[in-house]
Design an enzyme around this catalytic site. Structure first.
Site, mmCIF file in Angstrom:
data_model
loop_
_atom_site.group_PDB
_atom_site.id
_atom_site.type_symbol
_atom_site.label_atom_id
_atom_site.label_comp_id
_atom_site.label_asym_id
_atom_site.label_seq_id
_atom_site.Cartn_x
_atom_site.Cartn_y
_atom_site.Cartn_z
ATOM 1 N N ASN A 196 34.446 31.333 52.783
ATOM 2 C CA ASN A 196 34.113 30.132 52.000
ATOM 3 C C ASN A 196 35.381 29.383 51.565
ATOM 4 O OD1 ASN A 196 35.158 31.658 49.947
ATOM 5 N ND2 ASN A 196 33.444 31.378 48.544
ATOM 6 N N THR B 190 30.278 38.404 44.469
ATOM 7 C CA THR B 190 30.855 38.493 45.819
ATOM 8 C C THR B 190 30.955 39.947 46.264
ATOM 9 O OG1 THR B 190 32.052 36.415 45.600
ATOM 10 C CG2 THR B 190 32.927 38.001 47.182
ATOM 11 N N GLY C 199 23.070 45.292 54.886
ATOM 12 C CA GLY C 199 21.759 44.984 55.457
ATOM 13 C C GLY C 199 21.896 44.576 56.907
ATOM 14 N N ARG D 293 20.432 46.566 60.210
ATOM 15 C CA ARG D 293 19.553 45.913 61.193
ATOM 16 C C ARG D 293 20.139 45.969 62.602
ATOM 17 N NH1 ARG D 293 20.037 40.926 62.964
ATOM 18 N NH2 ARG D 293 21.315 40.232 61.225
ATOM 19 N N TYR E 114 36.467 42.736 38.990
ATOM 20 C CA TYR E 114 36.971 43.140 40.304
ATOM 21 C C TYR E 114 36.843 44.659 40.477
ATOM 22 C CZ TYR E 114 40.409 43.486 44.157
ATOM 23 O OH TYR E 114 41.045 43.727 45.349
ATOM 24 N N LYS F 66 34.155 46.337 42.942
ATOM 25 C CA LYS F 66 34.551 47.124 44.112
ATOM 26 C C LYS F 66 34.017 48.550 44.025
ATOM 27 C CE LYS F 66 37.342 44.311 46.555
ATOM 28 N NZ LYS F 66 37.242 44.051 47.996
ATOM 29 N N THR G 140 49.445 44.963 48.911
ATOM 30 C CA THR G 140 49.938 44.601 50.245
ATOM 31 C C THR G 140 50.493 43.174 50.206
ATOM 32 O OG1 THR G 140 48.283 46.048 51.221
ATOM 33 C CG2 THR G 140 49.270 44.430 52.672
ATOM 34 N N HIS H 225 49.079 33.803 49.845
ATOM 35 C CA HIS H 225 49.016 32.476 49.244
ATOM 36 C C HIS H 225 50.163 32.309 48.238
ATOM 37 C CE1 HIS H 225 47.558 28.855 47.457
ATOM 38 N NE2 HIS H 225 46.498 28.842 48.241
ATOM 39 N N ARG I 57 50.216 36.715 42.456
ATOM 40 C CA ARG I 57 50.637 38.112 42.585
ATOM 41 C C ARG I 57 52.157 38.179 42.452
ATOM 42 N NH1 ARG I 57 46.476 40.440 47.214
ATOM 43 N NH2 ARG I 57 46.336 38.349 48.030
HETATM 44 P P1 NAD Z 1 42.686 36.750 50.148
HETATM 45 O O1 NAD Z 1 42.282 36.140 48.855
HETATM 46 O O2 NAD Z 1 43.795 36.127 50.913
HETATM 47 O O3 NAD Z 1 41.439 36.862 51.123
HETATM 48 C C1 NAD Z 1 40.111 36.939 50.687
HETATM 49 C C2 NAD Z 1 39.289 35.971 51.523
HETATM 50 O O4 NAD Z 1 37.917 36.068 51.113
HETATM 51 C C3 NAD Z 1 39.723 34.515 51.323
HETATM 52 O O5 NAD Z 1 39.846 33.871 52.566
HETATM 53 C C4 NAD Z 1 38.579 33.917 50.501
HETATM 54 O O6 NAD Z 1 38.419 32.539 50.705
HETATM 55 C C5 NAD Z 1 37.397 34.731 50.982
HETATM 56 N N1 NAD Z 1 36.287 34.783 50.031
HETATM 57 C C6 NAD Z 1 36.331 35.000 48.697
HETATM 58 N N2 NAD Z 1 35.102 34.969 48.172
HETATM 59 C C7 NAD Z 1 34.245 34.712 49.203
HETATM 60 C C8 NAD Z 1 32.835 34.553 49.304
HETATM 61 N N3 NAD Z 1 32.042 34.629 48.219
HETATM 62 N N4 NAD Z 1 32.288 34.309 50.525
HETATM 63 C C9 NAD Z 1 33.070 34.202 51.623
HETATM 64 N N5 NAD Z 1 34.426 34.351 51.587
HETATM 65 C C10 NAD Z 1 34.990 34.608 50.387
HETATM 66 O O7 NAD Z 1 43.019 38.279 49.814
HETATM 67 P P2 NAD Z 1 43.566 39.440 50.751
HETATM 68 O O8 NAD Z 1 44.809 39.946 50.124
HETATM 69 O O9 NAD Z 1 43.591 39.041 52.174
HETATM 70 O O10 NAD Z 1 42.444 40.545 50.518
HETATM 71 C C11 NAD Z 1 41.446 40.811 51.484
HETATM 72 C C12 NAD Z 1 40.587 41.983 51.001
HETATM 73 O O11 NAD Z 1 41.387 43.137 50.800
HETATM 74 C C13 NAD Z 1 39.869 41.701 49.678
HETATM 75 O O12 NAD Z 1 38.568 42.234 49.724
HETATM 76 C C14 NAD Z 1 40.692 42.450 48.668
HETATM 77 O O13 NAD Z 1 39.929 42.864 47.560
HETATM 78 C C15 NAD Z 1 41.198 43.632 49.486
HETATM 79 N N6 NAD Z 1 42.461 44.148 48.937
HETATM 80 C C16 NAD Z 1 43.631 43.479 49.107
HETATM 81 C C17 NAD Z 1 44.784 43.966 48.529
HETATM 82 C C18 NAD Z 1 46.125 43.271 48.675
HETATM 83 O O14 NAD Z 1 47.098 43.711 48.061
HETATM 84 N N7 NAD Z 1 46.255 42.243 49.481
HETATM 85 C C19 NAD Z 1 44.753 45.147 47.775
HETATM 86 C C20 NAD Z 1 43.530 45.784 47.608
HETATM 87 C C21 NAD Z 1 42.391 45.299 48.211
HETATM 88 N N1 UDP Z 2 53.732 40.720 37.398
HETATM 89 C C1 UDP Z 2 54.896 40.209 36.846
HETATM 90 N N2 UDP Z 2 55.169 38.892 37.020
HETATM 91 C C2 UDP Z 2 54.367 38.046 37.716
HETATM 92 C C3 UDP Z 2 53.172 38.558 38.284
HETATM 93 C C4 UDP Z 2 52.889 39.907 38.101
HETATM 94 O O1 UDP Z 2 55.673 40.932 36.218
HETATM 95 O O2 UDP Z 2 54.697 36.851 37.822
HETATM 96 C C5 UDP Z 2 53.426 42.139 37.229
HETATM 97 C C6 UDP Z 2 51.993 42.441 36.762
HETATM 98 O O3 UDP Z 2 51.948 42.451 35.341
HETATM 99 C C7 UDP Z 2 51.769 43.817 37.361
HETATM 100 C C8 UDP Z 2 52.572 43.801 38.650
HETATM 101 O O4 UDP Z 2 53.522 42.743 38.514
HETATM 102 O O5 UDP Z 2 52.287 44.831 36.507
HETATM 103 C C9 UDP Z 2 51.735 43.562 39.903
HETATM 104 O O6 UDP Z 2 50.928 42.422 39.658
HETATM 105 P P1 UDP Z 2 50.019 41.761 40.783
HETATM 106 O O7 UDP Z 2 49.263 40.669 40.127
HETATM 107 O O8 UDP Z 2 50.835 41.444 41.972
HETATM 108 O O9 UDP Z 2 49.031 42.923 41.255
HETATM 109 P P2 UDP Z 2 48.172 44.060 40.513
HETATM 110 O O10 UDP Z 2 48.444 44.037 39.039
HETATM 111 O O11 UDP Z 2 46.766 43.697 40.840
HETATM 112 O O12 UDP Z 2 48.642 45.294 41.131
#
Ligand code: NAD
Ligand code: UDP
Length: 324
Positions: free
Chosen positions: A36, A94, A104, A108, A147, A151, A177, A183, A188
């Site tokens: 989306n 979501t 589902g 199917r 979140y 999850k 990751t 973005h 992050r």
């Molecule tokens: P991201 O935000 O770049 O990607 C998520 C994608 O999902 C986006 O393209 C967004 O537009 C789409 N999306 C969000 N809500 C939606 C909806 N209702 N319907 C359709 N699309 C929707 O994030 P990412 O880092 O690529 O993460 C991908 C997945 O991995 C996520 O499920 C996230 O929870 C999981 N994950 C990522 C990390 C990380 O560090 N990157 C860590 C833990 C889990």
């Molecule tokens: N953080 C920070 N400065 C920033 C953004 C995040 O010090 O500008 C810290 C945040 O408080 C956390 C860690 O960095 O302790 C990782 O944050 P992020 O949002 O990347 O991921 P998550 O907390 O979900 O692991």
């Protein structure tokens, strides 16, 4: 040819999803990317649009969809705190409705379905490093709960569809990751620090910077996700995927300054509520059962990510939420 599959990637235009689509297309599969575009933009996949084995669907996973597929990777969900806290009720929908809809569909079609779960299911962990057997320490009413609990509920749904309906599932708990195409305004820590360092702005360090994270480079993660989908049937998961090298956020800030050569200073900001104090995956299970472990060290991965941040025009990116 018989091994080629039709594969749905929800959230396929996102940071991880778009790279996953690329890997699957390169293997010759038919890939349907459903998104989306809440936290991503079309340019993440626009280079794939001309490929005969790629389809893009703008759709919200909180609504049902009807497709015939062999495999599903369920990645649709905002992942950065500033994104998932923007509309917490939507985030929960979501995770939960999205899980119900892909499960589902899998039931199917007889498809195998992968769930992108998260280290956030461990909350602010009291066990360190975190093995899969640890049940976590999540505040169910805090600002991260939409979140974390979303999850966790998705994991429950996956296991129940597996036990009750025999759906083939694979759950991976993904730890922080990073890499090219994240973005620049996701809020992050790595995207903030890189954007700030390259513009000569102060690096926003939350708290005293002693909290830890373990950062996995994108390519290692995509390899882990693919191996998890290919795991034996007796390994539905959850399996931790992440890089066990642990750093304080202060160490990360100093490494970013060194690698960018930036003169930026550190600006201390309050620690957000429920910010986990420490996080490091125990990846014994992934190493033993998937033969997987990360190979890209933080320094090397950051250098590649810095090169990408230097190559983009940040003004091409629209902040999805004001929380960055
Ligand atoms: P991201 O935000 O770049 O990607 C998520 C994608 O999902 C986006 O393209 C967004 O537009 C789409 N999306 C969000 N809500 C939606 C909806 N209702 N319907 C359709 N699309 C929707 O994030 P990412 O880092 O690529 O993460 C991908 C997945 O991995 C996520 O499920 C996230 O929870 C999981 N994950 C990522 C990390 C990380 O560090 N990157 C860590 C833990 C889990
Ligand atoms: N953080 C920070 N400065 C920033 C953004 C995040 O010090 O500008 C810290 C945040 O408080 C956390 C860690 O960095 O302790 C990782 O944050 P992020 O949002 O990347 O991921 P998550 O907390 O979900 O692991």
């Amino acid at each position: 040819m018989a091994l080629l599959k039709r594969i749905l990637v929800t959230g396929g235009a996102g940071f991880l999803g778009s790279h996953l689509c690329e890997r699957l297309l390169a293997q010759g599969h038919d890939v349907i990317c459903l998104d989306n575009f809440f936290t991503s933009q079309k340019q993440n996949v626009s280079h794939l649009l001309g490929k005969p084995n790629f389809e893009l669907i703008r759709h919200d996973i909180t609504l049902p969809t009807w497709l015939e597929v062999d495999e599903i990777y369920n990645l649709a969900c905002p992942a950065a705190p500033g994104h998932y806290q923007y509309n917490p009720i939507k985030t929960m929908k979501t995770s939960v409705l999205g899980a119900i809809h892909v499960l589902g569909m899998a039931k199917r079609c007889g498809a195998k379905v992968f769930q992108a779960s998260t280290s956030e299911v461990y909350g602010d962990p009291q066990v360190h490093p975190q093995p899969e057997s640890y049940r976590g320490s999540v505040n169910p009413i805090g600002p991260r709960a939409c979140y974390d609990e979303g999850k966790r509920a998705a994991e429950t749904l996956f296991m129940d569809y597996h036990r009750r309906n025999g759906v083939a599932i694979r759950i991976a708990r993904i730890f922080n990751t990073y890499g090219p195409r994240m973005h620049p305004y996701d809020g992050r820590v790595i995207s903030n620090f890189l954007r700030q360092a390259l513009r000569g702005e102060d690096l926003t360090l939350f708290g005293d910077g002693s909290q830890t994270r373990s950062f996995c480079y994108r390519d290692d993660m995509i390899e882990g996700i693919l191996r998890m989908m290919g795991a034996p049937a007796d390994l539905p998961g959850p399996v931790n995927l992440g890089n066990p090298e642990e750093f304080t956020i202060r160490q990360l800030a100093e490494l970013v300054l060194e690698l960018t050569g930036s003169q930026s200073k550190l600006a201390w900001k309050p620690l957000p509520a429920d910010d986990p104090a420490q996080r490091r995956p125990d990846i014994t299970l992934a190493a033993e059962r998937l033969g997987w472990r990360p190979v890209v060290a933080l320094r090397e991965g950051l250098e590649r990510t810095i090169n990408w941040f230097r190559s983009i025009d940040v003004s091409d990116y629209r902040p999805p939420t004001p929380n960055y």
